[in-house]
Design a protein around this motif. Structure first.
Motif, short mmCIF file in Angstrom:
data_model
loop_
_atom_site.label_atom_id
_atom_site.label_comp_id
_atom_site.label_asym_id
_atom_site.label_seq_id
_atom_site.Cartn_x
_atom_site.Cartn_y
_atom_site.Cartn_z
N ALA A 43 120.40 -33.54 -5.99
CA ALA A 43 121.83 -33.24 -5.92
C ALA A 43 122.58 -34.47 -6.40
O ALA A 43 122.17 -35.60 -6.14
N CYS A 44 123.67 -34.25 -7.12
CA CYS A 44 124.51 -35.36 -7.58
C CYS A 44 125.26 -35.95 -6.39
O CYS A 44 125.52 -35.25 -5.42
N ASN A 45 125.58 -37.24 -6.46
CA ASN A 45 126.34 -37.82 -5.35
C ASN A 45 127.84 -37.88 -5.63
O ASN A 45 128.59 -38.45 -4.86
N ASP A 46 128.25 -37.30 -6.75
CA ASP A 46 129.68 -37.27 -7.05
C ASP A 46 130.00 -36.07 -7.95
O ASP A 46 130.02 -36.18 -9.16
N GLN A 64 117.52 -42.70 -5.83
CA GLN A 64 118.90 -43.16 -5.72
C GLN A 64 119.58 -43.03 -7.07
O GLN A 64 119.06 -43.47 -8.08
N GLU A 65 120.77 -42.45 -7.06
CA GLU A 65 121.55 -42.30 -8.28
C GLU A 65 122.58 -43.42 -8.34
O GLU A 65 123.32 -43.64 -7.40
N VAL A 66 122.57 -44.16 -9.45
CA VAL A 66 123.58 -45.21 -9.62
C VAL A 66 124.31 -44.99 -10.95
O VAL A 66 123.82 -44.30 -11.84
N HIS A 67 125.50 -45.54 -11.03
CA HIS A 67 126.34 -45.39 -12.22
C HIS A 67 126.72 -46.77 -12.72
O HIS A 67 127.69 -47.35 -12.25
N SER A 68 125.94 -47.30 -13.65
CA SER A 68 126.24 -48.63 -14.18
C SER A 68 126.98 -48.51 -15.51
O SER A 68 126.44 -48.03 -16.50
N LEU A 96 132.21 -36.36 -14.35
CA LEU A 96 131.18 -36.23 -15.39
C LEU A 96 130.71 -37.65 -15.69
O LEU A 96 131.49 -38.47 -16.12
N HIS A 97 129.43 -37.92 -15.45
CA HIS A 97 129.01 -39.31 -15.62
C HIS A 97 127.60 -39.43 -16.18
O HIS A 97 126.79 -38.54 -16.06
N GLN A 98 127.34 -40.60 -16.77
CA GLN A 98 125.98 -40.97 -17.12
C GLN A 98 125.41 -41.64 -15.89
O GLN A 98 126.15 -42.21 -15.10
N ILE A 141 124.05 -31.11 -9.89
CA ILE A 141 122.70 -31.67 -9.73
C ILE A 141 122.29 -32.39 -11.02
O ILE A 141 122.94 -32.22 -12.06
N HIS A 142 121.22 -33.16 -10.93
CA HIS A 142 120.65 -33.81 -12.10
C HIS A 142 119.16 -33.53 -12.16
O HIS A 142 118.53 -33.34 -11.14
N ARG A 143 118.63 -33.54 -13.38
CA ARG A 143 117.20 -33.41 -13.55
C ARG A 143 116.58 -34.81 -13.53
O ARG A 143 117.12 -35.73 -14.16
ZN LIG Z 1 125.65 -37.56 -10.46
#
Ligand SMILES: [Zn+2]
Ligand SMILES: [Zn+2]
Length: 147
Positions: A86-89, A108-112, A93-95, A75-77
């Motif tokens: 909840a994390c989508n992956d 929405q969680e994105v990973h740029s 381990l990601h920013q 999960i993320h805060r």
């Molecule tokens: Zn995540």
């Protein structure tokens, strides 16, 4: 949807087994609630929800479960709201960066990699050591603009 949540709970279980971490019933329940949620949820809302099935649930119960889930990167805060998603992956381990809808509260969680690279570059230029970072943008999601 339910199948997808079950699959994610199973993968969390497998990851915990591999890490020697205990995925207890309460931790599983909290993760399930977060996976089922539309937007982010606060610890208090989680507690209210847990109380419907377990009247003995107390704030520390929820906070310990959340700490565990954060440690496992499930999960993320959402810092600006002091709530959780909840994390989508789980596997990675990601920013992350978050897009938060002001109308429906969807997150929405994105990973740029580009944003990450820029922060790293700026930190290097300014001789700054980043320990923790938050990128949260507020606005309207697609659905709320077409409605
Ligand atoms: Zn995540
Ligand atoms: Zn929206």
């Amino acid at each position: 949807m339910t199948t997808k949540i079950n699959t994610l709970l199973e993968s969390a279980q497998t990851l915990c087994d591999g890490r020697g971490a205990r995925f207890t019933a309460i931790r599983r329940k909290v993760l399930k609630l977060l996976l089922e949620a539309q937007g982010a949820i606060s610890a208090y809302d989680l507690l209210d929800n847990l109380k419907t099935t377990d009247s003995s649930a107390k704030p520390p119960t929820v906070y310990r479960a959340l700490d565990f889930l954060l440690e496992q990167h499930f999960i993320h805060r959402v810092e600006s709201q002091n709530s959780f998603i909840a994390c989508n992956d789980f596997s990675d381990l990601h920013q992350l960066q978050l897009f938060i809808c002001e109308k429906c509260q969807d997150v929405q969680e994105v990973h740029s990699l580009l944003i990450q690279q820029s922060i790293n570059d700026q930190a290097r230029l300014n001789d700054f050591q980043v320990k923790k970072q938050t990128v949260e943008a507020y606005g309207l999601c697609h659905q709320c603009r077409v409605d």
